[in-house]
Scaffold this motif. Sequence first.
Motif: not given
Length: 189
Positions: A150, A153-154, A158-160, A176, A178-179, A182
């Motif tokens: 997390k 990605m933050k 990036k979303k992956r 990983y 992001k969705k 979440e």
Amino acid sequence: IPTEEISTETEFVRGLKIKVPFLSAAMDTVTEAKMAKAMAKNGAVGVLHRNCTIAEQVAMVRDVKRQRSTMVTDPVTFLPTTTIKQAIKAFEGVDFDTVPIVKGNRLLGLVSKSRVKDYADEPKKLVKNMMIPFKDLHVAYEHTDVAAAKKIMKQTGKKRLPIIKSKTNRTLLGIYFKKDLETMDKFPN
């Protein structure tokens, strides 16, 4: 009794506890992959039906198991020789939008569903020619936990986040999304 001390957790089968004592019926009009995933998100169990071919049953189980709230350890992958036509077919009816490109288990890059669709008029073109190459990816290494993923990605936006063995060993261990993280926060059960 304070509400934080109340638990609905129960043992579903020996060694497997569920947070919410609900099951959906193993009927084709009730439980397919979508319902099983919804039940799992809420701490319950969706029992998949068997009124279909073995291949369809396997596909449903894979779909449900692929929806994890943590790292996807068995992502769908493409070879560098996968064509746009093959990639478009693979993306049909699935809820993921990014696929790692691997040779053996070695991560070469990532390709997105939207990028593949942009080239639908060139069905023989290879995905390796449109992937985000490894050198441009943000990756993490074996033993990266959810909190670290997390944070990375933050920081990177990036979303992956592909997970590889080490700096010198690009063996893909998982990814990983992001969705998914979440979803894990939204549905902690």
